[in-house]
Design an enzyme around this catalytic site. Structure first.
Site, PDB file in Angstrom:
ATOM      1  N   SER A  56      -5.956   0.131  11.961  1.00  0.00           N
ATOM      2  CA  SER A  56      -7.394  -0.003  11.730  1.00  0.00           C
ATOM      3  C   SER A  56      -7.874  -1.441  11.660  1.00  0.00           C
ATOM      4  CB  SER A  56      -7.781   0.723  10.434  1.00  0.00           C
ATOM      5  OG  SER A  56      -6.990   0.277   9.349  1.00  0.00           O
ATOM      6  N   GLY A  93      -5.365   4.226  11.356  1.00  0.00           N
ATOM      7  CA  GLY A  93      -4.418   5.155  10.769  1.00  0.00           C
ATOM      8  C   GLY A  93      -3.106   5.272  11.504  1.00  0.00           C
ATOM      9  N   ASN A 122       0.733   1.428   7.616  1.00  0.00           N
ATOM     10  CA  ASN A 122       0.527   2.854   7.357  1.00  0.00           C
ATOM     11  C   ASN A 122       1.837   3.595   7.127  1.00  0.00           C
ATOM     12  OD1 ASN A 122      -2.402   3.209   7.495  1.00  0.00           O
ATOM     13  ND2 ASN A 122      -2.168   2.526   9.602  1.00  0.00           N
ATOM     14  N   ASP A 203     -14.220  -0.551   0.566  1.00  0.00           N
ATOM     15  CA  ASP A 203     -12.974   0.141   0.221  1.00  0.00           C
ATOM     16  C   ASP A 203     -11.910  -0.815  -0.301  1.00  0.00           C
ATOM     17  OD1 ASP A 203     -12.087  -1.199   2.498  1.00  0.00           O
ATOM     18  OD2 ASP A 203     -11.829   0.605   3.708  1.00  0.00           O
ATOM     19  N   HIS A 206     -10.091  -3.047   4.010  1.00  0.00           N
ATOM     20  CA  HIS A 206     -10.314  -3.518   5.375  1.00  0.00           C
ATOM     21  C   HIS A 206     -11.164  -4.785   5.373  1.00  0.00           C
ATOM     22  CE1 HIS A 206      -9.329   0.766   5.943  1.00  0.00           C
ATOM     23  NE2 HIS A 206      -8.732   0.321   7.029  1.00  0.00           N
TER      24      HIS A 206
END
Length: 229
Positions: A56, A93, A122, A203, A206
């Site tokens: 991402s 992801g 991930n 979040d 990121h």
């Protein structure tokens, strides 16, 4: 999904399965658009290709289109009249297993001169054994090298709540692979912003649009010696 170095608020690592599913779905849609828009290279094509195989962070998650570090790389190459095309094959992801599965088709269709590999975070998030992550990254590098592409491996950290021993082993994995396979290494993609909350989206995982030039500047000194000027 990106994992950031220790010392940051642990709430960054709370990531629900519904959000993860949304990221993967949006990433797959973006990749399908990329595949549709990017034709196979013809025998007459001489312009070398850089493929970015990432998650991402490289897929512009949460950013306006064409504002991520990969898009900025494309602009910098044009500004400096370095004649490369850049294919962003990143999926939000994505794991090293996903990247490994996609590599043969990417190599066959795009025949890249350079592959930038930004994967692994991930895997840690999902509890993938470190040995599996390392094996997948090794295979990705081998697939690129077998296609006569140079490789830039991008390192990441995981947070300290994963345990100090695991954190150290995870980051050291990138350096060892780069050494063993004679590829160039970006030690840490998020270097310089890792402890700056304002450089991350809501979040707190990121990077923001404002952080993207820093990411590019972390990659550029490692990538630029590989470019044909």
């Amino acid at each position: 999904m990106a994992l950031v170095v220790s010392g940051m608020n642990k709430r960054r690592w709370i990531f629900g399965t519904a959000a993860a599913a949304t990221m993967v779905a949006s990433g797959l849609f973006a990749l399908s658009s990329f595949i549709t828009a990017t034709p196979a290279r013809s025998a007459e094509t001489t312009r070398p290709v850089i493929v970015v195989l990432g998650d991402s962070i490289s897929a512009e998650y949460g950013l306006p289109q064409d504002t991520g570090w990969v898009a900025l790389l494309r602009k910098r190459l044009a500004e400096q009249r370095i004649d490369y095309s850049v294919a962003n094959a990143s999926i939000s992801g994505d794991t090293t297993s996903g990247g490994r599965a996609r590599m043969p088709e990417l190599m066959e269709r795009l025949k890249p001169s350079i592959v930038i590999v930004e994967l692994g975070a991930n895997d840690a998030l999902r509890g993938v054994p470190l040995s599996t992550t390392k094996d997948n990254l090794r295979t990705i590098v081998e697939q690129a090298q077998q296609g006569h592409a140079k490789v830039v491996l991008v390192g990441m950290y995981v947070p300290s709540n994963y345990g100090q021993a695991y954190t150290q082993r995870f980051h050291a994995m990138y350096g060892k692979l780069a050494h063993d396979m004679s590829v160039r290494l970006v030690p840490f993609l998020l270097a310089g912003i890792e402890n700056k909350p304002d450089m991350f989206q809501s979040d707190q995982m990121h990077p923001t649009q404002q952080a993207q030039p820093v990411l590019l500047d972390n990659v550029w000194p490692v990538l630029s010696p590989l470019l044909r000027k």
